[in-house]
Design an enzyme around this catalytic site. Structure first.
Site, PDB file in Angstrom:
ATOM      1  N   ASP A 274       0.841  -1.199   0.000  1.00 18.32           N
ATOM      2  CA  ASP A 274       0.000   0.000   0.000  1.00 18.32           C
ATOM      3  C   ASP A 274       0.878   1.251   0.000  1.00 18.32           C
ATOM      4  O   ASP A 274       1.065   1.898   1.030  1.00 18.32           O
ATOM      5  CB  ASP A 274      -0.934  -0.012   1.223  1.00 18.32           C
ATOM      6  CG  ASP A 274      -1.872   1.190   1.211  1.00 18.32           C
ATOM      7  OD1 ASP A 274      -1.932   1.888   0.180  1.00 18.32           O
ATOM      8  OD2 ASP A 274      -2.544   1.421   2.237  1.00 18.32           O
TER       9      ASP A 274
ATOM     10  N   LYS B  81       0.148   3.440  -2.427  1.00 21.90           N
ATOM     11  CA  LYS B  81      -0.806   4.299  -3.159  1.00 21.90           C
ATOM     12  C   LYS B  81      -0.131   5.018  -4.327  1.00 21.90           C
ATOM     13  O   LYS B  81      -0.023   6.255  -4.351  1.00 21.90           O
ATOM     14  CB  LYS B  81      -1.463   5.286  -2.210  1.00 21.90           C
ATOM     15  CG  LYS B  81      -2.334   4.585  -1.170  1.00 21.90           C
ATOM     16  CD  LYS B  81      -3.257   5.510  -0.432  1.00 21.90           C
ATOM     17  CE  LYS B  81      -4.140   4.765   0.541  1.00 21.90           C
ATOM     18  NZ  LYS B  81      -3.422   4.198   1.708  1.00 21.90           N
TER      19      LYS B  81
ATOM     20  N   PRO C  45     -11.223  -0.723   3.801  1.00 16.73           N
ATOM     21  CA  PRO C  45     -10.629  -0.318   5.076  1.00 16.73           C
ATOM     22  C   PRO C  45     -11.598   0.608   5.814  1.00 16.73           C
ATOM     23  O   PRO C  45     -12.517   1.159   5.205  1.00 16.73           O
ATOM     24  CB  PRO C  45      -9.387   0.464   4.636  1.00 16.73           C
ATOM     25  CG  PRO C  45      -9.723   1.000   3.277  1.00 16.73           C
ATOM     26  CD  PRO C  45     -10.808   0.135   2.681  1.00 16.73           C
TER      27      PRO C  45
ATOM     28  N   VAL D  61     -12.817  -0.403   9.039  1.00 12.11           N
ATOM     29  CA  VAL D  61     -13.518  -1.221  10.034  1.00 12.11           C
ATOM     30  C   VAL D  61     -12.794  -1.087  11.375  1.00 12.11           C
ATOM     31  O   VAL D  61     -11.568  -1.110  11.423  1.00 12.11           O
ATOM     32  CB  VAL D  61     -13.527  -2.703   9.586  1.00 12.11           C
ATOM     33  CG1 VAL D  61     -13.999  -3.616  10.705  1.00 12.11           C
ATOM     34  CG2 VAL D  61     -14.394  -2.865   8.335  1.00 12.11           C
TER      35      VAL D  61
ATOM     36  N   LYS E 183     -18.526  -1.276  11.390  1.00 14.06           N
ATOM     37  CA  LYS E 183     -18.590  -2.526  12.171  1.00 14.06           C
ATOM     38  C   LYS E 183     -18.028  -3.700  11.371  1.00 14.06           C
ATOM     39  O   LYS E 183     -18.230  -3.768  10.150  1.00 14.06           O
ATOM     40  CB  LYS E 183     -20.053  -2.845  12.508  1.00 14.06           C
ATOM     41  CG  LYS E 183     -20.707  -1.835  13.410  1.00 14.06           C
ATOM     42  CD  LYS E 183     -21.490  -2.552  14.509  1.00 14.06           C
ATOM     43  CE  LYS E 183     -22.054  -1.616  15.551  1.00 14.06           C
ATOM     44  NZ  LYS E 183     -21.321  -0.395  15.808  1.00 14.06           N
TER      45      LYS E 183
ATOM     46  N   ARG F 209      -5.691  -0.880  13.444  1.00 13.35           N
ATOM     47  CA  ARG F 209      -5.517  -0.564  14.863  1.00 13.35           C
ATOM     48  C   ARG F 209      -6.387  -1.348  15.819  1.00 13.35           C
ATOM     49  O   ARG F 209      -5.929  -1.679  16.924  1.00 13.35           O
ATOM     50  CB  ARG F 209      -5.773   0.939  15.085  1.00 13.35           C
ATOM     51  CG  ARG F 209      -4.648   1.789  14.560  1.00 13.35           C
ATOM     52  CD  ARG F 209      -5.074   3.223  14.440  1.00 13.35           C
ATOM     53  NE  ARG F 209      -5.991   3.430  13.330  1.00 13.35           N
ATOM     54  CZ  ARG F 209      -6.601   4.580  13.048  1.00 13.35           C
ATOM     55  NH1 ARG F 209      -6.402   5.620  13.835  1.00 13.35           N
ATOM     56  NH2 ARG F 209      -7.407   4.681  12.006  1.00 13.35           N
TER      57      ARG F 209
HETATM   58  P1  BMP Z   1      -7.103   1.220  10.701  1.00  9.70           P
HETATM   59  O1  BMP Z   1      -8.001  -0.039  10.783  1.00  9.70           O
HETATM   60  O2  BMP Z   1      -6.070   1.229  11.742  1.00  9.70           O
HETATM   61  O3  BMP Z   1      -7.897   2.463  10.597  1.00  9.70           O
HETATM   62  O4  BMP Z   1      -6.251   1.079   9.336  1.00  9.70           O
HETATM   63  C1  BMP Z   1      -6.822   1.222   8.091  1.00  9.70           C
HETATM   64  C2  BMP Z   1      -5.778   1.009   7.042  1.00  9.70           C
HETATM   65  O5  BMP Z   1      -6.371   1.147   5.761  1.00  9.70           O
HETATM   66  C3  BMP Z   1      -4.610   1.984   7.084  1.00  9.70           C
HETATM   67  O6  BMP Z   1      -3.457   1.252   6.688  1.00  9.70           O
HETATM   68  C4  BMP Z   1      -4.926   3.006   6.004  1.00  9.70           C
HETATM   69  O7  BMP Z   1      -3.767   3.479   5.368  1.00  9.70           O
HETATM   70  C5  BMP Z   1      -5.744   2.187   5.026  1.00  9.70           C
HETATM   71  N1  BMP Z   1      -6.755   2.955   4.287  1.00  9.70           N
HETATM   72  C6  BMP Z   1      -7.814   3.554   4.947  1.00  9.70           C
HETATM   73  O8  BMP Z   1      -7.907   3.536   6.172  1.00  9.70           O
HETATM   74  N2  BMP Z   1      -8.758   4.197   4.191  1.00  9.70           N
HETATM   75  C7  BMP Z   1      -8.711   4.271   2.842  1.00  9.70           C
HETATM   76  O9  BMP Z   1      -9.595   4.822   2.236  1.00  9.70           O
HETATM   77  C8  BMP Z   1      -7.638   3.658   2.182  1.00  9.70           C
HETATM   78  C9  BMP Z   1      -6.674   3.003   2.927  1.00  9.70           C
HETATM   79  O10 BMP Z   1      -5.658   2.416   2.314  1.00  9.70           O
END
Ligand code: BMP
Length: 257
Positions: free
Chosen positions: A102, A104, A208, A210, A216, A232
């Site tokens: 990732d 991007k 991503p 969740v 949820k 996280r």
């Molecule tokens: P977290 O569950 O800790 O919020 O992590 C989410 C992950 O997904 C992070 O690595 C972030 O870079 C990625 N991400 C995101 O949260 N939202 C997006 O729209 C795109 C992502 O890559």
């Protein structure tokens, strides 16, 4: 290294490149194989951990989550902590996980192409790029040739992502036109997950957002996403295995037959 399936982690020496010649018959086949094996739609985002980020600690985390996470998503936080040699070592040692890069990608096509080749050389199975830059035709065909699954970012999970939101349908249609086989659609935008599935039914959708960002577990799957990316809420938890088990159980209840 601990872990009940330790033997699956290769003892590949640091700095020695592992084989990256695997060619896969179709995009995401490794990911779907693992999904069938584990009955899990969980991809672990490795950005934050409770201890300092180092290769040994990350391998311990992966050992613990061996039977729960199908894949691992890594980006700049981990790479700046352990360096490219550390990333190479992780991918080699835990090569049975699906590894999603990732970074991007959002550069000119020539630079994206060069970066893609480098990511392939490190052993990654898939790579996330931004779609808004467009010009991805050559990249998409090269990715198919070398067996890296491309995942295009449509709308992101955070608030205020207005430019991407406004262009959402165009971005999804563009990905379909140039045959980018995967899409990121934030789990915090359930209606757009369903819309992406309508506009591009063959795409594999990654969501991503969740847990820590509010969606949820299982909710994105219920709207048509294929995999949920979670960081996280697992990696900062006192009991990552229990949290991951709860997420996977919720996903199983939402997977459409
Ligand atoms: P977290 O569950 O800790 O919020 O992590 C989410 C992950 O997904 C992070 O690595 C972030 O870079 C990625 N991400 C995101 O949260 N939202 C997006 O729209 C795109 C992502 O890559």
């Amino acid at each position: 290294m601990k872990g009940f399936l330790k033997e699956r982690f290769s003892a590949h020496p640091i700095g020695v490149p592992c084989s990256v010649s695997r060619r896969r018959p179709s995009p995401f086949s490794k990911l779907w194989d693992r999904e069938r094996e584990l009955r899990s739609r969980l991809i672990l985002a490795l950005d934050f951990t409770r201890r300092s980020l180092d290769v040994r600690h990350v391998l311990d985390v992966l050992c613990d989550l061996e039977g729960l996470a199908v894949g691992v998503k890594v980006g700049l936080p981990l790479t700046t902590a352990i360096g490219w040699s550390g990333i190479r070592e992780l991918v080699c040692r835990a090569s049975h996980f699906y590894w999603l890069a990732d970074y991007k990608l959002a550069d000119i096509p020539e630079v994206n192409l060069l970066t893609l080749e480098k990511l392939k050389g490190l052993g990654f199975d898939g790579a996330i790029l931004h779609l808004f830059t467009m010009g991805h035709e050559t990249l998409a065909s090269r990715a198919r040739e070398i067996g890296v699954d491309l995942v295009g970012t449509t709308v992101m999970s955070h608030r205020g992502c207005l430019l991407l939101e406004e262009s959402f349908e165009r971005l999804v249609s563009y990905a379909r036109a140039v045959e980018i086989p995967g899409l990121v659609v934030g789990a915090t935008r359930p209606a757009l997950i369903s819309r992406a599935k309508e506009l591009y039914p063959e795409a594999v959708l990654f969501s991503p957002g969740v847990g820590a960002q509010g969606a949820k577990p299982g909710s994105a799957i219920a709207r048509g996403a294929d995999f949920e990316i979670v960081g996280r809420s697992i990696t900062l938890s006192e009991d990552p295995v229990r949290v991951a088990e709860q997420i996977v159980s919720a996903q199983r209840r939402c997977v459409r037959a």
